[in-house]
Motif scaffolding. Structure first.
Motif, PDB file in Angstrom:
ATOM      1  N   MET A   1       0.829  -1.203   0.000  1.00  0.00           N
ATOM      2  CA  MET A   1       0.000   0.000   0.000  1.00  0.00           C
ATOM      3  C   MET A   1       0.868   1.260   0.000  1.00  0.00           C
ATOM      4  O   MET A   1       1.670   1.461   0.903  1.00  0.00           O
ATOM      5  N   PRO A   2       0.736   2.125  -0.992  1.00  0.00           N
ATOM      6  CA  PRO A   2       1.527   3.365  -1.029  1.00  0.00           C
ATOM      7  C   PRO A   2       1.243   4.228   0.203  1.00  0.00           C
ATOM      8  O   PRO A   2       0.082   4.455   0.561  1.00  0.00           O
ATOM      9  N   GLY A   3       2.295   4.699   0.848  1.00  0.00           N
ATOM     10  CA  GLY A   3       2.140   5.552   2.030  1.00  0.00           C
ATOM     11  C   GLY A   3       1.607   4.817   3.243  1.00  0.00           C
ATOM     12  O   GLY A   3       1.199   5.451   4.221  1.00  0.00           O
ATOM     13  N   GLY A   4       1.610   3.478   3.213  1.00  0.00           N
ATOM     14  CA  GLY A   4       1.048   2.703   4.320  1.00  0.00           C
ATOM     15  C   GLY A   4       1.761   2.912   5.644  1.00  0.00           C
ATOM     16  O   GLY A   4       1.146   2.853   6.711  1.00  0.00           O
ATOM     17  N   ALA A   5       3.074   3.171   5.578  1.00  0.00           N
ATOM     18  CA  ALA A   5       3.844   3.353   6.814  1.00  0.00           C
ATOM     19  C   ALA A   5       3.364   4.541   7.633  1.00  0.00           C
ATOM     20  O   ALA A   5       3.594   4.625   8.836  1.00  0.00           O
ATOM     21  N   ALA A   6       2.642   5.478   6.967  1.00  0.00           N
ATOM     22  CA  ALA A   6       2.160   6.666   7.673  1.00  0.00           C
ATOM     23  C   ALA A   6       0.785   6.446   8.299  1.00  0.00           C
ATOM     24  O   ALA A   6       0.301   7.310   9.041  1.00  0.00           O
ATOM     25  N   LEU A   7       0.155   5.302   8.002  1.00  0.00           N
ATOM     26  CA  LEU A   7      -1.193   5.026   8.513  1.00  0.00           C
ATOM     27  C   LEU A   7      -1.118   4.091   9.716  1.00  0.00           C
ATOM     28  O   LEU A   7      -0.590   2.976   9.605  1.00  0.00           O
ATOM     29  N   PRO A   8      -1.629   4.516  10.881  1.00  0.00           N
ATOM     30  CA  PRO A   8      -1.496   3.703  12.103  1.00  0.00           C
ATOM     31  C   PRO A   8      -2.022   2.278  11.951  1.00  0.00           C
ATOM     32  O   PRO A   8      -1.369   1.327  12.391  1.00  0.00           O
ATOM     33  N   LEU A   9      -3.192   2.092  11.331  1.00  0.00           N
ATOM     34  CA  LEU A   9      -3.753   0.753  11.203  1.00  0.00           C
ATOM     35  C   LEU A   9      -2.894  -0.137  10.312  1.00  0.00           C
ATOM     36  O   LEU A   9      -2.708  -1.318  10.588  1.00  0.00           O
ATOM     37  N   VAL A  10      -2.350   0.444   9.262  1.00  0.00           N
ATOM     38  CA  VAL A  10      -1.486  -0.334   8.363  1.00  0.00           C
ATOM     39  C   VAL A  10      -0.182  -0.694   9.064  1.00  0.00           C
ATOM     40  O   VAL A  10       0.333  -1.815   8.933  1.00  0.00           O
ATOM     41  N   ARG A  11       0.369   0.256   9.834  1.00  0.00           N
ATOM     42  CA  ARG A  11       1.595  -0.036  10.575  1.00  0.00           C
ATOM     43  C   ARG A  11       1.372  -1.190  11.549  1.00  0.00           C
ATOM     44  O   ARG A  11       2.214  -2.077  11.672  1.00  0.00           O
ATOM     45  N   LYS A  12       0.223  -1.181  12.240  1.00  0.00           N
ATOM     46  CA  LYS A  12      -0.084  -2.265  13.180  1.00  0.00           C
ATOM     47  C   LYS A  12      -0.229  -3.585  12.449  1.00  0.00           C
ATOM     48  O   LYS A  12       0.223  -4.633  12.918  1.00  0.00           O
ATOM     49  N   ALA A  13      -0.894  -3.557  11.289  1.00  0.00           N
ATOM     50  CA  ALA A  13      -1.075  -4.778  10.503  1.00  0.00           C
ATOM     51  C   ALA A  13       0.267  -5.337  10.051  1.00  0.00           C
ATOM     52  O   ALA A  13       0.509  -6.544  10.097  1.00  0.00           O
ATOM     53  N   ARG A  14       1.157  -4.455   9.624  1.00  0.00           N
ATOM     54  CA  ARG A  14       2.486  -4.898   9.197  1.00  0.00           C
ATOM     55  C   ARG A  14       3.261  -5.523  10.359  1.00  0.00           C
ATOM     56  O   ARG A  14       3.901  -6.567  10.202  1.00  0.00           O
ATOM     57  N   SER A  15       3.206  -4.867  11.505  1.00  0.00           N
ATOM     58  CA  SER A  15       3.897  -5.392  12.677  1.00  0.00           C
ATOM     59  C   SER A  15       3.340  -6.757  13.077  1.00  0.00           C
ATOM     60  O   SER A  15       4.101  -7.687  13.394  1.00  0.00           O
ATOM     61  N   TYR A  16       2.022  -6.877  13.035  1.00  0.00           N
ATOM     62  CA  TYR A  16       1.381  -8.149  13.378  1.00  0.00           C
ATOM     63  C   TYR A  16       1.842  -9.252  12.432  1.00  0.00           C
ATOM     64  O   TYR A  16       2.225 -10.353  12.863  1.00  0.00           O
ATOM     65  N   ILE A  17       1.809  -8.998  11.143  1.00  0.00           N
ATOM     66  CA  ILE A  17       2.185 -10.013  10.155  1.00  0.00           C
ATOM     67  C   ILE A  17       3.655 -10.383  10.290  1.00  0.00           C
ATOM     68  O   ILE A  17       4.029 -11.561  10.220  1.00  0.00           O
ATOM     69  N   GLU A  18       4.502  -9.382  10.506  1.00  0.00           N
ATOM     70  CA  GLU A  18       5.934  -9.656  10.647  1.00  0.00           C
ATOM     71  C   GLU A  18       6.208 -10.579  11.833  1.00  0.00           C
ATOM     72  O   GLU A  18       6.989 -11.531  11.733  1.00  0.00           O
ATOM     73  N   GLN A  19       5.541 -10.309  12.970  1.00  0.00           N
ATOM     74  CA  GLN A  19       5.762 -11.150  14.144  1.00  0.00           C
ATOM     75  C   GLN A  19       5.087 -12.510  13.999  1.00  0.00           C
ATOM     76  O   GLN A  19       5.662 -13.540  14.365  1.00  0.00           O
ATOM     77  N   ALA A  20       3.868 -12.519  13.465  1.00  0.00           N
ATOM     78  CA  ALA A  20       3.141 -13.776  13.311  1.00  0.00           C
ATOM     79  C   ALA A  20       3.835 -14.712  12.333  1.00  0.00           C
ATOM     80  O   ALA A  20       3.648 -15.932  12.396  1.00  0.00           O
ATOM     81  N   SER A  21       4.649 -14.174  11.436  1.00  0.00           N
ATOM     82  CA  SER A  21       5.334 -14.985  10.432  1.00  0.00           C
ATOM     83  C   SER A  21       6.586 -15.654  10.987  1.00  0.00           C
ATOM     84  O   SER A  21       7.186 -16.490  10.315  1.00  0.00           O
ATOM     85  N   ILE A  22       6.986 -15.284  12.206  1.00  0.00           N
ATOM     86  CA  ILE A  22       8.153 -15.907  12.839  1.00  0.00           C
ATOM     87  C   ILE A  22       7.690 -17.172  13.556  1.00  0.00           C
ATOM     88  O   ILE A  22       6.708 -17.157  14.304  1.00  0.00           O
ATOM     89  N   ALA A  23       8.374 -18.273  13.341  1.00  0.00           N
ATOM     90  CA  ALA A  23       7.988 -19.547  13.956  1.00  0.00           C
ATOM     91  C   ALA A  23       8.276 -19.520  15.453  1.00  0.00           C
ATOM     92  O   ALA A  23       9.191 -18.832  15.916  1.00  0.00           O
ATOM     93  N   MET A  24       7.472 -20.286  16.195  1.00  0.00           N
ATOM     94  CA  MET A  24       7.757 -20.476  17.617  1.00  0.00           C
ATOM     95  C   MET A  24       8.954 -21.419  17.747  1.00  0.00           C
ATOM     96  O   MET A  24       9.128 -22.319  16.952  1.00  0.00           O
ATOM     97  N   PRO A  25       9.786 -21.215  18.795  1.00  0.00           N
ATOM     98  CA  PRO A  25       9.664 -20.249  19.881  1.00  0.00           C
ATOM     99  C   PRO A  25      10.389 -18.924  19.621  1.00  0.00           C
ATOM    100  O   PRO A  25      10.408 -18.056  20.494  1.00  0.00           O
TER     101      PRO A  25
END
Length: 617
Positions: A390-414
């Protein structure tokens, strides 16, 4: 707490061996005044020390036995023999008959040693939850062991070289996780593990593991009744014959212990709480709610920055390896209050979170795991291109949260549990000197986490995390924190919420009764509704956190101690001097609470070196 120590495979004369084992036992009794009982033979020596009735020994025809702690036997025949002949003799006879199978019926909190000198064989074992630790070292074919490394290094066969990997692991975990230690050639037994020594070589095996029965369904009313029964019997067993008090933080676990203690003893419980005059750190309000609700005989103490300055060297001295959990200090002041009241044992509430699903990270990891259930094609082909493209997504709070969630959720446990690890955030190359890093495996912590996490075969995420935390949170961190703090205060401690009975109950509890969606310790709270005050059931988890970073900004003696410690640490060529300068300057100014944790960890490393008289790395 005291402990045990000894060796097999080395000797001079029986009298000289007796003198040596007496010297080794010195560190075990230096703080709590426990009496050491010693045994010696031609090629072995053994000592055990404890306050009260926590130490037992037996010796006959080259067989030496020491038991430290409060152990029981589930086998009725053996239990009867123990009552008539004594526990140590019963274990000795059973060992001769059955070998290491003697451990199958052993219960409770204990460390055990059996030395069979004629066969040059030894058995070491610790309890299922790792309450009573035991380290060991092979040197020149001799097995030397002890509850404290401070006892082991007094043996003439032992080399006490510091392990660079142990230092690295300490800074990563804020403690040195088993099976490693701070010493190069020493190892530590894991919870539920035993060691067999035969003529110069050792093997370690598990005699007990956490095996979850995840499909067993029982009516809530029946579960609640069983739970309350095991709670009462576990607290009653933890009391023993001692004059006891209880830590009271105002959390679910400590409040439960306080309430049950008053109920089973038939008199108001003696409870002790610690407060801090710092915004966001003080929980005294909840402790007072619990104290009033259960009509306890309650005492409070507000820890000051001056108290911290006084206690830091003492805390560094009591631990046999670097330890960076700052809440050991409030635990010490809490136990000291009870000691001043003439009590001999404290009851700690540790373990409830790790058996019943109470840590906030469990809910967090559950939310991340939901992303794994989204079909891969949808994640890779639709969701991620949309969110990250998404263009300019880094400036949008909801998009930033979504990106952070996906980045962390994509890391395997533990590995996902370590995304906020302080050392990882700084980068090990920014923290440690190149010379130090050349001597360690920076990937070891991740491999150890991965190994322990995948040892358990539970189907549910919550139970895999609970088994994982049995080692890293309890045995490596919280239990030694409280045990050593109490030892420094001259107190014994027991942990009724991790009794064998309660552990067995938790293993049979359905996973969704531990974590229901994001509701933490669902069954535990529902079962105690009406017993605990509603405010405590509803409160957010907190604990005995220390406002070190906040106080470090303003308290001159604390600043001086931290600065002096870290300045001396520079000379050891472990941590980069420029990192220390930036940490004490820019980083603390930016966020004292966050960066203060690393100041504490490094300060306690240097303090440990000082208090143990170690020069150089």
């Amino acid at each position: 707490m005291s402990g045990l120590c000894g060796w097999i495979g080395y000797g001079t004369t029986v009298n000289e061996n007796l003198q040596l084992v007496q010297r080794m036992a010195g560190p075990l009794t230096r703080f709590d005044g426990g009496e050491a009982r010693t045994l010696a033979a031609v090629n072995s020596g053994l000592a055990v020390a404890a306050t009260g009735d926590g130490a037992q020994v037996y010796q006959k025809e080259g067989l030496l036995v020491a038991l430290w702690g409060r152990a029981g036997l589930s086998d009725p025949r053996l239990a009867q023999l123990a009552r008539t002949d004594g526990m140590a003799k019963t274990l000795a006879d059973s060992w001769l008959e059955r070998g290491e199978k003697v451990l199958e019926s052993l219960t409770g909190a204990f460390s055990l040693c059996i030395l069979h000198e004629r066969e040059n064989v030894a058995l070491l074992a610790i309890d299922r939850m790792g309450i009573h630790p035991l380290s060991f070292q092979i040197s020149g074919g001799c097995l030397v062991f002890g509850s404290s490394a401070d006892a082991i290094i007094l043996h003439p066969q032992v080399k006490s070289a510091i392990s660079p990997q142990g230092i690295y692991n300490y800074v990563y975990f804020h403690m040195v996780p088993a099976p490693g230690t701070i010493y190069l050639e020493q190892k530590r037994l894991l919870p539920g593990e035993y060691l067999i020594y035969r003529k110069g070589s050792v093997e370690t095996h598990k005699y007990w593991e956490m095996r979850f029965l995840e499909d067993e369904k029982r009516p809530f009313k029946e579960l609640k009744q069983d739970f309350m029964d095991v709670l009462r019997s576990s607290v009653l067993e933890a009391i023993g014959k001692e004059e006891v008090g209880a830590f009271l933080s105002g959390g679910t676990d400590s409040s439960t212990i306080a309430g049950i203690l008053g109920e089973v003893s038939g008199q108001p419980a003696r409870t002790y709480s610690i407060g801090f005059d710092a915004s966001g750190y003080d929980e005294m309000e909840y402790a007072r709610i619990a104290a009033r609700h259960f009509s306890t005989r309650h005492k409070e103490y507000y820890v000051t920055p001056d108290d911290i300055v006084t206690a830091i060297p003492q805390i560094a001295a009591i631990f046999d390896q670097p330890f960076g959990n700052s809440s050991a200090i409030p635990a010490f002041y809490c136990a000291r209050m009870a000691k001043e009241d003439g009590l001999s044992r404290m009851l700690g509430g540790d373990g409830g979170d790790e058996l019943f699903g109470g840590n906030v990270r469990y809910a967090k990891q559950h939310l991340f795991s939901l992303y794994e259930q989204v079909p891969s094609m949808m994640r890779k082909g639709l969701v991620e291109p949309l969110v990250f493209g998404m263009p300019g997504g880094a400036a949008l709070p909801l998009v930033r949260k979504a990106r952070s969630y996906i980045e962390q959720a994509s890391i395997a446990m533990p590995a996902r549990t370590e995304t906020y690890n302080l050392l990882e955030r700084y980068g090990h190359g920014e923290v440690f000197t190149p010379e130090f890093l050349a001597t360690v495996n920076a990937g070891y912590p991740a491999s150890l986490l991965n190994e322990i996490y995948h040892q358990n075969n539970a189907d549910s995420l919550i139970n895999r995390m609970l088994a994982f935390d049995r080692k890293f949170t309890l045995a490596d961190n919280d239990l030694p924190k409280v045990a050593k703090a109490c030892e420094l205060a001259g107190m014994d401690v027991a942990f009724p919420l991790i009794s064998d009975q309660i552990t067995a109950f938790s293993l049979r509890l359905e996973p969704q009764l531990k974590l229901k969606g994001t509701k933490l310790r669902y069954f535990f709270k529902e079962a105690l509704r009406g017993f605990l005050p509603e405010e405590i059931i509803a409160k957010q988890k907190h604990g005995f956190g220390l406002p070190f970073g906040v106080w470090l900004q303003h308290h001159k003696p604390l600043q001086a101690l931290a600065s002096d410690s870290l300045t001396d640490l520079k000379s050891r060529n472990i941590v980069r001097a420029d990192f220390i300068d930036t940490l004490l300057g820019q980083h603390l100014d930016e966020h004292a609470g966050y960066h203060g944790t690393m100041v504490w960890v490094l300060m306690m490393l240097e303090q440990w070196y000082r208090q143990h008289g170690i020069h150089g790395q």
